[in-house]
Design an enzyme around this catalytic site. Structure first.
Site, PDB file in Angstrom:
ATOM      1  N   ALA A  12      11.700 -10.593  21.940  1.00 15.52           N
ATOM      2  CA  ALA A  12      12.212 -11.966  21.882  1.00 15.52           C
ATOM      3  C   ALA A  12      12.340 -12.566  23.278  1.00 15.52           C
ATOM      4  CB  ALA A  12      13.574 -11.974  21.194  1.00 15.52           C
ATOM      5  N   ARG A  18       3.391 -22.517  23.737  1.00 14.37           N
ATOM      6  CA  ARG A  18       2.647 -23.380  22.814  1.00 14.37           C
ATOM      7  C   ARG A  18       3.553 -24.363  22.065  1.00 14.37           C
ATOM      8  NH1 ARG A  18      -0.391 -18.209  20.374  1.00 14.37           N
ATOM      9  NH2 ARG A  18       1.406 -17.254  21.389  1.00 14.37           N
ATOM     10  N   ASP A 111       9.275 -13.921  16.636  1.00 14.84           N
ATOM     11  CA  ASP A 111       8.695 -15.171  16.125  1.00 14.84           C
ATOM     12  C   ASP A 111       7.966 -14.962  14.802  1.00 14.84           C
ATOM     13  OD1 ASP A 111       6.499 -13.779  17.145  1.00 14.84           O
ATOM     14  OD2 ASP A 111       5.520 -15.564  17.948  1.00 14.84           O
ATOM     15  N   ARG A 451      53.791 -58.840   6.842  1.00 10.65           N
ATOM     16  CA  ARG A 451      52.867 -59.953   7.108  1.00 10.65           C
ATOM     17  C   ARG A 451      53.659 -61.250   7.043  1.00 10.65           C
ATOM     18  NH1 ARG A 451      52.300 -61.385   1.432  1.00 10.65           N
ATOM     19  NH2 ARG A 451      51.649 -59.596   0.188  1.00 10.65           N
TER      20      ARG A 451
HETATM   21  C1  UD1 Z   1       0.942 -11.246  19.162  1.00  7.65           C
HETATM   22  C2  UD1 Z   1      -0.102 -10.124  19.120  1.00  7.65           C
HETATM   23  C3  UD1 Z   1      -1.192 -10.504  18.135  1.00  7.65           C
HETATM   24  C4  UD1 Z   1      -0.588 -10.778  16.781  1.00  7.65           C
HETATM   25  C5  UD1 Z   1       0.523 -11.832  16.867  1.00  7.65           C
HETATM   26  C6  UD1 Z   1       1.268 -11.917  15.543  1.00  7.65           C
HETATM   27  C7  UD1 Z   1      -0.117  -9.159  21.376  1.00  7.65           C
HETATM   28  C8  UD1 Z   1      -0.870  -9.034  22.653  1.00  7.65           C
HETATM   29  N1  UD1 Z   1      -0.664  -9.939  20.452  1.00  7.65           N
HETATM   30  O1  UD1 Z   1       0.295 -12.406  19.652  1.00  7.65           O
HETATM   31  O2  UD1 Z   1      -2.128  -9.439  18.013  1.00  7.65           O
HETATM   32  O3  UD1 Z   1      -1.595 -11.207  15.871  1.00  7.65           O
HETATM   33  O4  UD1 Z   1       1.490 -11.459  17.862  1.00  7.65           O
HETATM   34  O5  UD1 Z   1       2.217 -12.931  15.511  1.00  7.65           O
HETATM   35  O6  UD1 Z   1       0.930  -8.561  21.222  1.00  7.65           O
HETATM   36  N2  UD1 Z   1       7.289 -11.432  23.954  1.00  7.65           N
HETATM   37  C9  UD1 Z   1       8.152 -10.762  24.783  1.00  7.65           C
HETATM   38  N3  UD1 Z   1       7.786 -10.569  26.077  1.00  7.65           N
HETATM   39  C10 UD1 Z   1       6.600 -10.972  26.582  1.00  7.65           C
HETATM   40  C11 UD1 Z   1       5.706 -11.645  25.701  1.00  7.65           C
HETATM   41  C12 UD1 Z   1       6.083 -11.859  24.395  1.00  7.65           C
HETATM   42  O7  UD1 Z   1       9.245 -10.378  24.363  1.00  7.65           O
HETATM   43  O8  UD1 Z   1       6.342 -10.750  27.760  1.00  7.65           O
HETATM   44  C13 UD1 Z   1       7.713 -11.679  22.557  1.00  7.65           C
HETATM   45  C14 UD1 Z   1       7.691 -13.149  22.188  1.00  7.65           C
HETATM   46  O9  UD1 Z   1       8.969 -13.737  22.420  1.00  7.65           O
HETATM   47  C15 UD1 Z   1       7.357 -13.120  20.712  1.00  7.65           C
HETATM   48  C16 UD1 Z   1       6.563 -11.827  20.544  1.00  7.65           C
HETATM   49  O10 UD1 Z   1       6.800 -11.060  21.698  1.00  7.65           O
HETATM   50  O11 UD1 Z   1       8.525 -13.079  19.908  1.00  7.65           O
HETATM   51  C17 UD1 Z   1       5.065 -12.079  20.397  1.00  7.65           C
HETATM   52  O12 UD1 Z   1       4.603 -12.799  21.531  1.00  7.65           O
HETATM   53  P1  UD1 Z   1       3.564 -13.988  21.409  1.00  7.65           P
HETATM   54  O13 UD1 Z   1       3.304 -14.532  22.766  1.00  7.65           O
HETATM   55  O14 UD1 Z   1       3.979 -14.935  20.354  1.00  7.65           O
HETATM   56  O15 UD1 Z   1       2.276 -13.193  20.933  1.00  7.65           O
HETATM   57  P2  UD1 Z   1       1.080 -13.756  20.061  1.00  7.65           P
HETATM   58  O16 UD1 Z   1       0.159 -14.531  20.924  1.00  7.65           O
HETATM   59  O17 UD1 Z   1       1.612 -14.434  18.864  1.00  7.65           O
HETATM   60 MG    MG Z   2       3.450 -15.127  18.352  1.00  9.87          MG
END
Ligand code: UD1
Ligand code: MG
Length: 473
Positions: A12, A18, A111, A451
């Site tokens: 998280a 995005r 997420d 009044r």
């Molecule tokens: C990720 C997966 C993808 C999958 C998708 C599903 C990877 C590389 N890719 O992509 O294969 O299909 O989820 O929803 O894992 N987060 C951290 N620290 C960080 C980066 C992210 O805690 O440094 C957390 C974010 O807050 C989020 C979750 O990890 O809750 C997923 O990160 P996000 O950037 O949404 O990954 P996706 O591009 O959705």
């Molecule tokens: Mg994601």
């Protein structure tokens, strides 16, 4: 120290670029609750809160403050360098804290909020049964664009060869329909062994947790996929549009839950009902009703269109007519509210009481059977039972600096358009003449007039006209 068989890590820490929003992604709400709180609620059904590790980073303080009452533990990821890096922080946390490393670590994404506890339990079961090093929850949505894809050894076997992120898909892999949900179960030792070997040679320059799948397979270890029963359950919320799609899905699920327990909801697609709302059987919700927060509604009520009710508690047999707004208030059985009443926080409406058109209340107790039906403001007041508050009567509770209390006993009659200047007490059974400004206490059974006495001048109009005509000549 006992080694727990299972702990859960929730990623998280990400910013949610995005979303183009100032608020961290996991604090955006669907169904009236932050994404992360939905995920924690599901995780808590599987392991106790102190075995849930929330990885936080972006806006860590506000994320922590929003969820810390759940009792979960927090792992800080000060820089967000990818999902693999997030799990590296968990490994470092166990090393530093000396907390026992669980045999298996289930990883959820903050997420992916519609995940159900039953599904989390089933991946943990498959993981143990298949003796896998990594078990991945997958799905086949109508549009897989944007997700990491699952490459299987053969279509009829659970074994996975790799996860490939959208931006790294080769042309012949673009049509791969099965997506990675971002939810996994790992044998912790196998995961921790690979984390330090991840690199950032990819389109985002991040450490991808998904690369662990291919590394384990290369090592001869088992990586398996489990398909989720429903695609919606594993959809991610990366954009506002995706978030609103999940919000609609969650609210529809809430409406279905209520309908299954005997609540009639006309046009449920038009109603906004938060996930924690409870409604009793035989209550009817008309189109375009909003029930928010921890609202509880009893049975046999009718909530008419365009009413917005938040964090309020409503008894049985209550009618809320059209267009009412209600916040943090309680309404006893058989009361009738509206149309167009505004109940601000701490309004307590008694049994069978009526609050009508364009009436505003705040910090008020209105006793059983009392009526304030037309154009009133009642603030900072305790009003007894069977009181009639006439049209347009108001409490003057504010002197420009402080708020003051109005107390009205049982069976009082407040004439129309009276102003009750607080602090003031009107004892039981008293009458207030219409149009009075009441600044002094009124004893029980008295009539108070505040009044000027009416002056009537017979023939005054004709006399005035005659005078004007003479002046013109
Ligand atoms: C990720 C997966 C993808 C999958 C998708 C599903 C990877 C590389 N890719 O992509 O294969 O299909 O989820 O929803 O894992 N987060 C951290 N620290 C960080 C980066 C992210 O805690 O440094 C957390 C974010 O807050 C989020 C979750 O990890 O809750 C997923 O990160 P996000 O950037 O949404 O990954 P996706 O591009 O959705
Ligand atoms: Mg994601």
């Amino acid at each position: 120290m006992d080694t727990p068989q299972l702990a859960i890590a929730i990623m998280a820490a990400g910013k949610g670029t995005r979303l183009k929003s100032k608020r961290p992604k996991v604090l955006h709400e669907i169904g009236g609750r932050a994404l992360l709180l939905h995920v924690i609620a599901a995780a808590e059904k599987i392991v106790p809160a102190n075995r849930i590790y929330c990885i936080i980073g972006h806006e860590a303080d506000s994320v922590r403050a929003a969820v810390e009452s759940t009792g979960v533990q927090f792992v800080l990821q000060p820089e967000q360098r990818g999902t693999g890096h997030a799990l590296q922080m968990v490994k470092a946390f166990f090393a530093l804290s000396g907390q026992p490393i669980p045999e298996n670590l289930l990883v959820l994404s903050g997420d992916v909020p519609l995940i159900r506890p039953e599904t989390i339990a089933s991946i943990a079961d498959v993981h143990l049964r298949e003796h896998a090093a990594m078990t991945i929850l997958t799905a086949v949505p109508s549009d897989p664009t944007g997700y990491g894809r699952i490459l299987r050894a053969s279509p009829d076997k659970p074994d996975v060869t790799a996860i490939v992120e959208q931006k790294s898909l080769k042309p012949d892999q673009l049509a791969t329909p099965e997506i990675n949900s971002g939810i996994y179960c790992f044998r912790t030792a196998a995961l921790f062994d690979k984390l330090d070997k991840l690199d950032t040679n990819n389109a985002h320059g991040e450490f991808y947790l998904t690369d662990v799948a291919g590394m384990l397979v290369a090592d001869g270890q088992r990586v398996v996929a489990v398909k989720a029963d429903s695609v919606d359950e594993v959809l991610g919320a990366n954009t506002i549009a995706e978030m609103m799609h999940l919000d609609a899905a969650m609210r529809l699920a809430t409406a279905r839950r209520l309908m299954a327990s005997g609540v009639t909801i006309f046009r449920p697609d038009t109603c906004v009902i938060d996930s924690e709302v409870e409604v009793g059987a035989d209550t009817i919700l008309e189109p375009f009703v909003q029930l928010l927060g921890k609202t509880r509604i009893g049975s046999d009520c009718r909530i008419r269109s365009y009413s917005v009710i938040q964090n309020s508690s409503i008894g049985d047999n209550v009618t809320i007519r059209n267009g009412c707004i209600m916040d943090s208030s309680t309404i006893a059985n058989a009361a009738i509210i509206g149309p167009y009443s505004h109940l601000r926080p701490d309004s307590r409406i008694g049994e069978a009481a009526h609050v009508g058109n364009f009436v505003e209340t705040k910090k008020v107790t209105l006793g059983a059977g009392s009526k304030a039906n037309h154009l009133n403001y009642l603030g900072d007041a305790v009003i007894g039972s069977n009181v009639n508050v006439g049209a347009g009567a108001i409490t003057c509770n504010y002197d420009g600096v402080n708020k003051h209390q109005t107390t009205i006993g049982d069976n009082v009659f407040v004439g129309s358009d009276s102003t009750l200047v607080a602090p003031v007490t009107i004892e039981s059974g008293a009458y207030i003449a219409a149009g009075s400004s009441i600044t002094e206490d009124v004893p029980s059974g008295a009539l108070a007039l505040g009044r000027a006495r009416q002056v009537t001048k017979p023939g005054w109009v004709a006399a005035k006209k005659a005078k004007q005509n003479t002046a013109k000549k």
